[in-house]
Enzyme design. Structure first.
Site, PDB file in Angstrom:
ATOM      1  N   GLU A 140      -7.042  38.770   1.086  1.00  0.00           N
ATOM      2  CA  GLU A 140      -5.593  38.969   1.130  1.00  0.00           C
ATOM      3  C   GLU A 140      -5.113  39.882   0.001  1.00  0.00           C
ATOM      4  O   GLU A 140      -4.140  39.600  -0.681  1.00  0.00           O
ATOM      5  CB  GLU A 140      -4.871  37.624   1.099  1.00  0.00           C
ATOM      6  CG  GLU A 140      -5.236  36.748   2.290  1.00  0.00           C
ATOM      7  CD  GLU A 140      -4.420  35.471   2.432  1.00  0.00           C
ATOM      8  OE1 GLU A 140      -4.011  34.912   1.402  1.00  0.00           O
ATOM      9  OE2 GLU A 140      -4.185  35.054   3.582  1.00  0.00           O
TER      10      GLU A 140
ATOM     11  N   ASP B 279      -7.419  28.955   9.059  1.00  0.00           N
ATOM     12  CA  ASP B 279      -6.588  28.683   7.887  1.00  0.00           C
ATOM     13  C   ASP B 279      -5.766  27.402   8.027  1.00  0.00           C
ATOM     14  O   ASP B 279      -4.563  27.475   8.274  1.00  0.00           O
ATOM     15  CB  ASP B 279      -5.638  29.873   7.655  1.00  0.00           C
ATOM     16  CG  ASP B 279      -4.921  29.779   6.325  1.00  0.00           C
ATOM     17  OD1 ASP B 279      -5.283  28.901   5.529  1.00  0.00           O
ATOM     18  OD2 ASP B 279      -3.997  30.582   6.089  1.00  0.00           O
TER      19      ASP B 279
ATOM     20  N   GLU C 146       1.471  23.096   4.419  1.00  0.00           N
ATOM     21  CA  GLU C 146       1.925  24.452   4.741  1.00  0.00           C
ATOM     22  C   GLU C 146       2.133  24.635   6.245  1.00  0.00           C
ATOM     23  O   GLU C 146       3.104  25.248   6.672  1.00  0.00           O
ATOM     24  CB  GLU C 146       0.891  25.469   4.229  1.00  0.00           C
ATOM     25  CG  GLU C 146       1.176  26.885   4.693  1.00  0.00           C
ATOM     26  CD  GLU C 146       0.125  27.898   4.234  1.00  0.00           C
ATOM     27  OE1 GLU C 146      -0.826  27.518   3.534  1.00  0.00           O
ATOM     28  OE2 GLU C 146       0.278  29.081   4.583  1.00  0.00           O
TER      29      GLU C 146
HETATM   30  C1  BDP Z   1      -3.009  30.672   3.171  1.00  0.00           C
HETATM   31  C2  BDP Z   1      -1.696  30.667   2.472  1.00  0.00           C
HETATM   32  C3  BDP Z   1      -1.645  31.561   1.269  1.00  0.00           C
HETATM   33  C4  BDP Z   1      -2.853  31.288   0.381  1.00  0.00           C
HETATM   34  C5  BDP Z   1      -4.113  31.464   1.187  1.00  0.00           C
HETATM   35  C6  BDP Z   1      -5.355  31.069   0.419  1.00  0.00           C
HETATM   36  O1  BDP Z   1      -0.712  31.066   3.390  1.00  0.00           O
HETATM   37  O2  BDP Z   1      -0.449  31.317   0.594  1.00  0.00           O
HETATM   38  O3  BDP Z   1      -2.858  32.149  -0.704  1.00  0.00           O
HETATM   39  O4  BDP Z   1      -4.084  30.606   2.298  1.00  0.00           O
HETATM   40  O5  BDP Z   1      -5.885  30.007   0.697  1.00  0.00           O
HETATM   41  O6  BDP Z   1      -3.062  29.497   3.911  1.00  0.00           O
HETATM   42  O7  BDP Z   1      -5.813  31.816  -0.426  1.00  0.00           O
END
Ligand code: BDP
Length: 723
Positions: A269, A342, A370
């Protein structure tokens, strides 16, 4: 002027009361038992253990024994025994380590609180995982990524000089459920975390946590050498970079001799990582591991990686990490989210579990909700985690479950660990929703013993959380004093029993409150799946904040794999992501017979059907219904379950203090409102493709698709979403 002064005094008084009202979580033990405790050794940890007992234990004298003989080593420094002497006059809690004594004491007190004590105790326990760690996604400005319980607990601006009393309460709560590690900062880490100034603050927190057996870990930013010290590169094979990390690690250990190690999100990311320099994840992890190794520190390297290319996102972690199996140092463990995408309401387990055989792998669960309604929805997560832990990977023959391949029972890795993304903030009740505390509790208990059932854990939590155990009895509910309606200073006047309808006796607590609340908790995860995304649907969430449904969502310029259409692929033929051998072939990452089972639409479990297949709207389901009808009925079932939770909870009023009763009642209303929103949004949207009617015996939609599509919830407003 007078008015202002009055207002000021009133407000300060109010705030004072508020500040004193920090929730005791599941630790509502009485504080005046005056038990006899014998302990020959002295240390901060043993003092805590002895003090807890003296305050709350109501049985025979207890001796705390730190054992030194070799045979005790087998149980480990954290394992313990609890034994009653033959004449019943003494109980001994013994362990090779002081932490083990502390865990034994909390175990004993839990037995007392839950009414599980027996006359002759003969208990021996040791943890399933060596490292049982909370991951705080807390930023240095005290915002919390995906946090729904206020701001960060860590007052960085006041540290290291001022220590909030909540640091110790936090440590105590963790120790009471066996959590022995904490990563203080967000995986999206800023280099500043490793600055000298912040390390001093970390040292102060580590000092508070140490006597409770908790080690501190930090998330690091891979570019720290360049960003923090101006090095020209952060290439893990560069000598100056390697030196930088060695020195930084030495500096940390000078301040915190028992520092745990690093958690790393790299090349994920948009974050920097070894691939920026043409190196592998193993190169990056091993460089850090080499710096930490002389001090006994470890690296938890996350496998949460995916890029916007053509490959199915669900396949990418496996594709990147499998070729590296066996290339990591012994003090590296790969941290893998429970599912391949996720933290969705339901995913199959990640195919990396069991497949990586030469490298230690640890599960990562998300405690913060989340994707499960934030702190508005009551969703008890133990069933989700158990589903993952009990999944058979078949990687080492039948029965090699995710639990077995990660806890050291199948592969002989020295390092075993399990992580949970914390749901804790500075709210007075810690977790936002009163029932979200159960998820913190469940994570701890499962990380200690991954064989406990969701129901056992729920029972333990309910008994401890909704009774104050003010009485001298060691069984729950032995007198009316034990039950929830005397929760606050025995303030029974605040009870509003439903006239004539409720038998407010201890027996009724056991036959009404406990089983009904337990049942509500146990059903809640499946209910959330049903009203959000049943049958294997996933990622239908609103963009960015992930609260509420937006299956239509199309944000200009956004990455395709961040949009719901990428995942549901609805069209006039059907719905679902084809991951079979004729599609992305993600099924091939699973060991036989799972691979074949998932691959065939007839044998694929229906709760994962649309995860693995693009299925025609008229496909016949096991119930005899078409896929479309099944989808409608399942969404409707989710809504009905949310409603049933409201009904159940309303009848619980006499058993709960009014503050928590109303708080839960208020949030259950939002949950039902949201469930209807989800059902209408998803069914009306998918109906455009299926062109079938919504079966006439279920409730009609109360929203219009147009207005739902126009509606954009602001994250700051989620508590008051007008749907
Ligand atoms: C996702 C989230 C994000 C996190 C990412 C992670 O939306 O905010 O930074 O995972 O686990 O679920 O690194």
């Amino acid at each position: 002027m007078k008015k202002i002064l009055f207002l000021y005094i009133f407000c300060s008084f109010f705030l004072m009361i508020k500040a004193g009202e920090i929730d005791n979580l599941w630790l509502r033990m009485s504080a005046n038992a005056k038990a006899e405790v014998i302990c020959k050794k002295q240390s901060p940890t043993l003092t805590i253990a002895a003090t807890e007992l003296r305050k709350a234990w109501r049985g025979a004298p207890v001796e705390l024994q730190v054992q030194t003989k070799k045979e005790w080593k087998k149980l480990g420094e954290e394992g313990f025994t609890i034994r009653t002497s033959a004449d019943g006059k003494k109980i001994t809690v013994a362990s090779f380590g002081e932490a083990g004594i502390l865990y034994g004491v909390y175990h004993l007190l839990r037995l007392q609180q839950t009414g599980e004590l027996t006359a002759q105790l003969n208990i021996s326990e040791s943890p399933s995982y060596k490292i049982r760690v909370l991951n705080h996604w807390d930023n240095l400005d005290r915002t919390v990524e995906r946090g729904y319980a206020g701001r960060s607990l860590w007052h960085w601006e006041q540290l290291p000089d001022t220590l909030s009393p909540r640091y110790e309460e936090y440590a105590r709560a963790n120790a009471s459920i066996g959590i022995n590690a904490t990563v203080l900062n967000n995986v999206n880490a800023t280099p500043q975390m490793l600055s000298r100034e912040y390390l001093q603050k970390v040292k102060a927190l580590a000092g508070v946590f140490r006597p409770y057996g908790i080690k501190v870990y930090l998330s690091i930013n891979f570019s720290s050498p360049a960003e923090l010290s101006g090095l020209s590169t952060s290439d893990p094979l560069d000598t100056s970079v390697r030196c930088w990390w060695k020195e930084k690690v030495n500096e940390i250990y000078r301040l915190i001799p028992d520092f745990g190690g690093f958690l790393v999100k790299a090349n994920s990311e948009g974050l920097p990582g070894p691939q920026d320099f043409g190196r592998t994840h193993a190169d990056g992890a091993n460089m850090l591991a080499d710096a930490l190794q002389p001090h006994g520190g470890i690296v938890m390297w996350r496998a949460f990686v995916y890029s916007p290319g053509d490959s199915d996102r669900a396949k990418q972690a496996y594709q990147e990490f499998m070729p590296l199996d066996g290339k990591f140092r012994d003090n590296v463990i790969i941290q893998v989210k429970n599912g391949p995408i996720d933290f969705q309401p339901r995913e199959p387990f990640s195919p990396l579990f069991g497949a990586m055989k030469q490298t230690a792998v640890m599960p990562e669960f998300q405690i913060t909700q989340e994707y499960l309604g934030f702190s508005n929805h009551l969703v008890y997560l133990a069933p989700l985690w158990k589903e993952c832990l009990e999944s058979d990977t078949y990687q080492h023959g039948q029965g090699s479950t995710v639990a077995c391949v990660t806890d050291g029972s199948v592969y002989p890795h020295q390092l075993t660990a399990i992580a949970g993304v914390a749901n804790i903030g500075d709210d007075a009740n810690w977790c936002g929703h009163p029932f979200a505390q159960a998820n913190w509790y469940a994570f701890g208990r499962l990380s200690w013993n991954n064989e406990l059932t969701s129901a056992q854990i729920a029972d333990e939590w309910i008994k401890q959380t909704f009774s104050d155990n003010e009485s001298q009895n060691d069984t729950i509910g032995a007198t009316s004093k034990n039950i929830g309606y005397e929760w606050k200073n025995g303030a029974s006047s605040s009870i509003k029993p439903i006239k004539g309808s409720m038998d407010l006796t201890v027996a009724s607590w056991k036959t009404t409150f406990l089983p009904q609340v337990r049942q509500m908790m146990l059903q809640s995860r499946e209910a959330a799946v049903d009203y959000m995304m049943p049958l294997g649907l996933h990622h239908l969430f609103a963009f960015g904040h992930h609260y509420g449904p937006e299956p239509w969502c199309n944000v200009l310029g956004a990455r395709a794999d961040w949009l719901p259409t990428y995942y549901h692929k609805a069209d006039s033929v059907g719905v679902g992501f084809d991951r079979s051998s004729t599609g992305s072939n993600a099924v091939s990452q699973y060991q036989s017979p799972l691979c074949e089972m998932y691959n065939d639409v007839q044998t694929c479990p229906e709760n994962l059907l649309l995860w693995f297949h693009h299925v025609p709207w008229n496909h016949k389901m096991k119930s005899g219904r078409t896929l479309w009808d099944e989808l409608c009925y399942t969404y409707d079932q989710g809504v009905q379950q949310a409603r049933s939770f409201q009904k159940t909870w309303d009848t619980m009023e006499p058993f709960v203090d009014s503050q928590r009763f109303h708080e839960v009642q208020r949030r259950l209303k939002i949950q039902t409102r949201d469930a209807v929103w989800w059902k209408d949004a998803c069914l009306l949207y998918f109906q455009q493709f299926s062109c079938h009617p919504i079966p006439y015996d279920i409730e009609r939609p109360v929203h219009n698709l147009d207005s739902l599509e126009q509606y954009h919830l602001k994250i700051s407003n989620y508590e008051n979403a007008p749907m």
